[in-house]
Design a protein around this motif. Sequence first.
Motif, PDB file in Angstrom:
ATOM      1  N   GLY A  22       0.813  -1.198   0.000  1.00 20.93           N
ATOM      2  CA  GLY A  22       0.000   0.000   0.000  1.00 20.93           C
ATOM      3  C   GLY A  22       0.848   1.249   0.000  1.00 20.93           C
ATOM      4  N   LEU A  23       0.197   2.357   0.316  1.00 18.46           N
ATOM      5  CA  LEU A  23       0.849   3.664   0.353  1.00 18.46           C
ATOM      6  C   LEU A  23       1.066   4.070   1.814  1.00 18.46           C
ATOM      7  CD1 LEU A  23       1.745   6.333  -1.006  1.00 18.46           C
ATOM      8  CD2 LEU A  23      -0.655   7.064  -0.874  1.00 18.46           C
ATOM      9  N   PRO A  50      11.323   6.649   1.007  1.00 21.91           N
ATOM     10  CA  PRO A  50      10.894   6.647  -0.396  1.00 21.91           C
ATOM     11  C   PRO A  50      11.688   5.675  -1.268  1.00 21.91           C
ATOM     12  CG  PRO A  50      10.921   8.885   0.430  1.00 21.91           C
ATOM     13  CD  PRO A  50      11.492   8.026   1.521  1.00 21.91           C
ATOM     14  N   THR A 107      10.297   2.197  -2.087  1.00 23.97           N
ATOM     15  CA  THR A 107       9.195   2.028  -3.022  1.00 23.97           C
ATOM     16  C   THR A 107       9.566   0.998  -4.082  1.00 23.97           C
ATOM     17  OG1 THR A 107       8.341   4.267  -2.706  1.00 23.97           O
ATOM     18  CG2 THR A 107       7.805   3.170  -4.800  1.00 23.97           C
ATOM     19  N   GLN A 165       3.486   6.945   4.413  1.00 24.62           N
ATOM     20  CA  GLN A 165       4.394   8.091   4.480  1.00 24.62           C
ATOM     21  C   GLN A 165       5.765   7.651   4.991  1.00 24.62           C
ATOM     22  OE1 GLN A 165       2.405  11.101   6.884  1.00 24.62           O
ATOM     23  NE2 GLN A 165       1.659  12.104   5.028  1.00 24.62           N
ATOM     24  N   GLN A 180       2.539  -3.992  -4.410  1.00 26.72           N
ATOM     25  CA  GLN A 180       3.153  -2.679  -4.534  1.00 26.72           C
ATOM     26  C   GLN A 180       3.274  -2.011  -3.171  1.00 26.72           C
ATOM     27  OE1 GLN A 180       4.276  -0.880  -7.437  1.00 26.72           O
ATOM     28  NE2 GLN A 180       5.092   0.490  -5.851  1.00 26.72           N
ATOM     29  N   VAL A 181       4.467  -1.510  -2.891  1.00 23.15           N
ATOM     30  CA  VAL A 181       4.706  -0.687  -1.705  1.00 23.15           C
ATOM     31  C   VAL A 181       5.173   0.680  -2.187  1.00 23.15           C
ATOM     32  CG1 VAL A 181       6.156  -0.352   0.321  1.00 23.15           C
ATOM     33  CG2 VAL A 181       5.242  -2.630  -0.208  1.00 23.15           C
ATOM     34  N   THR A 182       4.459   1.716  -1.789  1.00 17.83           N
ATOM     35  CA  THR A 182       4.813   3.072  -2.176  1.00 17.83           C
ATOM     36  C   THR A 182       5.002   3.910  -0.919  1.00 17.83           C
ATOM     37  OG1 THR A 182       3.524   2.888  -4.216  1.00 17.83           O
ATOM     38  CG2 THR A 182       4.128   5.108  -3.494  1.00 17.83           C
ATOM     39  N   VAL A 183       6.170   4.533  -0.816  1.00 19.19           N
ATOM     40  CA  VAL A 183       6.487   5.356   0.343  1.00 19.19           C
ATOM     41  C   VAL A 183       6.613   6.801  -0.126  1.00 19.19           C
ATOM     42  CG1 VAL A 183       8.034   5.707   2.283  1.00 19.19           C
ATOM     43  CG2 VAL A 183       7.749   3.414   1.325  1.00 19.19           C
ATOM     44  N   SER A 184       5.764   7.647   0.401  1.00 18.56           N
ATOM     45  CA  SER A 184       5.775   9.064   0.015  1.00 18.56           C
ATOM     46  C   SER A 184       6.638   9.871   0.972  1.00 18.56           C
ATOM     47  CB  SER A 184       4.347   9.605  -0.006  1.00 18.56           C
ATOM     48  OG  SER A 184       3.796   9.563   1.303  1.00 18.56           O
TER      49      SER A 184
END
Length: 114
Positions: A10-11, A87, A90, A13, A109-113
């Motif tokens: 997931g998404l 980030p 990701t 921070q 999916q791994v998303t790091v903002s």
Amino acid sequence: QVQLAESGGGLVQAGGSLRLSCAASGSIFSINPMGWYRQAPGKQRELVATITGGGRTNYADSVKGRFTISRVNAKNTVYLQMNSLQPENTAVYYCTLTASAIYWGQGTQVTVSS
């Protein structure tokens, strides 16, 4: 045949945490080594962590101290606890199981903002 089903991506921070899960089914035994790899955009797939049936672990230097791989043999499931995500973490994360061949999951999916 072996099937691997990942979940938990997931998404998040920067500084946050995620836990990935991978459930294995098919012709497997609790002694089969399992692991996690990842592939970031434009980069080659790389090892993240592995774990033997007996619980011996191995980590990429870049994740040591932040990621923890574990497994519950009774559930044929392997986990990847990821803390202090950045980030650059990701990527698509893939579960693997080594038996007569190396089997791969579909990826999560791994998303790091930032």
